[in-house]
Scaffold this active site. Structure first.
Site, mmCIF file in Angstrom:
data_model
loop_
_atom_site.group_PDB
_atom_site.id
_atom_site.type_symbol
_atom_site.label_atom_id
_atom_site.label_comp_id
_atom_site.label_asym_id
_atom_site.label_seq_id
_atom_site.Cartn_x
_atom_site.Cartn_y
_atom_site.Cartn_z
ATOM 1 N NE ARG A 19 -3.696 -3.068 2.631
ATOM 2 C CZ ARG A 19 -4.434 -2.142 2.014
ATOM 3 N NH1 ARG A 19 -5.190 -1.752 0.805
ATOM 4 N NH2 ARG A 19 -5.611 -3.977 1.417
ATOM 5 C CD GLU A 28 -2.725 -5.161 -6.393
ATOM 6 O OE1 GLU A 28 -3.556 -4.683 -5.144
ATOM 7 O OE2 GLU A 28 -3.053 -7.101 -6.185
ATOM 8 C CG ASN A 42 -6.373 1.770 0.482
ATOM 9 O OD1 ASN A 42 -7.368 1.255 -0.966
ATOM 10 N ND2 ASN A 42 -5.303 1.314 0.956
ATOM 11 C CD GLU A 53 18.390 -9.109 0.274
ATOM 12 O OE1 GLU A 53 19.542 -9.814 0.792
ATOM 13 O OE2 GLU A 53 17.410 -10.267 0.230
#
Length: 126
Positions: free
Chosen positions: A11, A56, A60, A122
């Protein structure tokens, strides 16, 4: 039965800024985007030019405060052929990569880089 890893989701607070980070830092490409106005969110899937695994990014729209990662989140990982060149490139881009590291007394094999929301990536030498 066999299962394939498809994607992982994080997110983000600023979708454009995060997309740009992953595009510039790692050459990821946006493969699709979904606007969900009823849910007040936008989903964006990015993929490395090599491989099928996707990242992804979920934005929001009504999230005002940065997300709390807690102590459970660890990191994403990407592979690169020349670790030193990659590290210098990220330094030149002003992305402030962490120092090169290794788990033994040999040559460095990885370093970490934080994205705009503080998620660690990483970078490992293939």
């Amino acid at each position: 039965m066999k299962y394939e890893m498809i994607h992982t989701c994080i997110r983000v607070m600023d979708l454009k800024k995060s997309e740009l980070f992953y595009q510039q830092a790692f050459g990821f490409e946006i493969v699709r985007r979904m606007e969900l106005p009823d849910h007040k969110c936008t989903l964006s899937w990015l993929r490395s030019p090599v491989g099928t695994f996707e990242l992804e990014l979920t934005w929001n729209h009504d999230q005002k405060e940065p997300y709390t990662m807690g102590n459970g989140y660890s990191h994403l990982a990407v592979g690169v052929k020349d670790l030193l060149i990659s590290h210098k490139r990220h330094e030149a881009m002003g992305l402030k990569p962490k120092p090169l590291k290794c788990l033994t007394d040999g040559k460095p094999t990885f370093y970490f880089l934080a994205d705009p929301d503080g998620y660690l990536v990483e970078v490992l030498e293939n």
